[in-house]
Design an enzyme around this catalytic site. Sequence first.
Site, PDB file in Angstrom:
ATOM      1  N   LYS A 138      -9.190   0.069   4.787  1.00 28.30           N
ATOM      2  CA  LYS A 138      -8.177  -0.980   4.723  1.00 28.30           C
ATOM      3  C   LYS A 138      -8.425  -2.095   5.740  1.00 28.30           C
ATOM      4  O   LYS A 138      -7.986  -3.217   5.544  1.00 28.30           O
ATOM      5  CB  LYS A 138      -6.787  -0.385   4.896  1.00 28.30           C
ATOM      6  CG  LYS A 138      -6.425   0.522   3.704  1.00 28.30           C
ATOM      7  CD  LYS A 138      -5.033   1.079   3.792  1.00 28.30           C
ATOM      8  CE  LYS A 138      -4.632   1.802   2.520  1.00 28.30           C
ATOM      9  NZ  LYS A 138      -5.278   3.139   2.399  1.00 28.30           N
TER      10      LYS A 138
HETATM   11  C1  LIG Z   1      -5.408   3.754   1.137  1.00 24.52           C
HETATM   12  C2  LIG Z   1      -6.451   4.792   1.040  1.00 24.52           C
HETATM   13  C3  LIG Z   1      -6.951   5.233  -0.208  1.00 24.52           C
HETATM   14  C4  LIG Z   1      -6.396   4.738  -1.529  1.00 24.52           C
HETATM   15  O1  LIG Z   1      -6.679   3.396  -1.770  1.00 24.52           O
HETATM   16  P1  LIG Z   1      -5.920   2.584  -2.937  1.00 24.52           P
HETATM   17  O2  LIG Z   1      -6.334   1.186  -2.772  1.00 24.52           O
HETATM   18  O3  LIG Z   1      -4.446   2.810  -2.683  1.00 24.52           O
HETATM   19  O4  LIG Z   1      -6.333   3.190  -4.231  1.00 24.52           O
HETATM   20  C5  LIG Z   1      -7.975   6.160  -0.210  1.00 24.52           C
HETATM   21  N1  LIG Z   1      -8.478   6.655   0.947  1.00 24.52           N
HETATM   22  C6  LIG Z   1      -8.020   6.273   2.152  1.00 24.52           C
HETATM   23  C7  LIG Z   1      -8.607   6.881   3.368  1.00 24.52           C
HETATM   24  C8  LIG Z   1      -6.997   5.328   2.245  1.00 24.52           C
HETATM   25  O5  LIG Z   1      -6.538   4.954   3.455  1.00 24.52           O
END
Ligand SMILES: *Cc1c(COP(=O)(O)O)cnc(C)c1O
Length: 470
Positions: free
Chosen positions: A113
């Site tokens: 993210k």
């Molecule tokens: C947020 C997250 C996901 C999922 O991502 P999306 O964009 O919601 O599909 C998967 N793995 C980790 C470690 C995350 O922080």
Amino acid sequence: MMYASTRGLAPPAPFRAVLLEGLAPDGGLMIPDGYPQVDRAMLQRWRSLAYPQLACEVMRLYADDYPQGELARMTQNVYAAPQFSNEAVTPLTDLEPGLKLLHLAGGPTLAFKDLAMQLLGALFEFELATGPGTLNVVGATSGDTGSSAEYAMRGRPAIRVFMLSPYRRMSAFQQAQMYCLRDANIFNIAVDGTFDDCQDVVKEIASDVDFKRTHKMAAVNSINWARVAAQAVYYFRAYFAATKQDGDPVSFCVPSGNFGNVLAGWIARKMGLPIERLVVATNENDVLDEFFQTGRYRVRSREETVATSSPSMDISKASNLERFVFDIVERDCALVRDLWAGLQAHGEFDLTRTPHWRGAAGWGFGSGRSTHADRLATIRSVYQASGRIVDPHTADGIKVAREWAQPGVPMICLETAQAVKFSDTIVEAIGQAPHLTEPMQRMMAAPQRFERMPPDAAQIRRYIESRAGQ
Ligand SMILES: *Cc1c(COP(=O)(O)O)cnc(C)c1O
């Protein structure tokens, strides 16, 4: 480039006007009025670009309302040390024959993210530098989003962050990462309840239009369009790293929850990137696997949503799916409105009842599901074969990626977090914890600062009001 709502009832707006928004005023999601096309000549030019330049090229197609040079300046600052210490930003490595790992968790909070959120911080700050006032980010997190937002907004005094997190329901590392922050513009609210309770409080506060306007409230959740666009960049970068020439096929496998990350892959493909297949990996909360297998989208109740060892994928509904459905129903807003009205009324809709359903394969998608036992077995097998320790979310991806391997087509699995964030599961899988660096040890031992509160919207709202900037 103008943006319109998937439901067709909101006025069109340029990128900077949709930047701070969560839901569109009509309840839909904002989406560009077309996907810019990247032809062979552009791909060839982009192939040799470093990450910050590539990010600038991609972003400027979607964000064409910035003064000349601003996006280049921002991407140069963001996609560099100290935020991203690896020069490649998102390096690609070989895991086993035919399977590669795209390392997306090299940012400040060790989860993918950061790649979009760090840029979002710079974009938000630009809005404040050119206008008056303070921006108040109010959000809910199950662990990774909140941390990523706080590390992107800290040290930006014109932005205040109010982040609700479920008290004692995150991993020890995630708690330490958020709660150790001492910046004056970061407010951690530890709620006695679950992530859903936190989300409900934020929704209630955000539904008050006056509050939103008076306090210049901004959303940073995964439906934020700027985040989606910024994520498309690493699909291009990975493609160039995995292929010798433009046109060679590759597939991606994406550990998924809210469908934000993999939506960015879909957009990269719509722009012309030769992606063979996008494979969606879920955990036991398999809303998306079910959708791609059957065409039926059935959101889960709170009781049906289970707490798993890949917690960032524990979702009851996939918020970003609406943008994908909008595309596959050929941008028929009236049909999107009908489908989501059906979802509201019955908790589900069935795309096979529309003329648009072509099956997952017809859309170039695949999907699969992984359980706690699968995660442990995958973490173990990867460790035994290569000595690498992968995090539980990435393990879900690797498990499903192996099922979809195709000879002659490299499969790239996205590494969405570093294992050190989820130590308990790693110990369960291989009997030892991932190595904590010195700075990580200091962080774990640092005093924690947060406000513990009940899931009471009125009380939390008062707390925010008395600390929000004007
Ligand atoms: C947020 C997250 C996901 C999922 O991502 P999306 O964009 O919601 O599909 C998967 N793995 C980790 C470690 C995350 O922080």
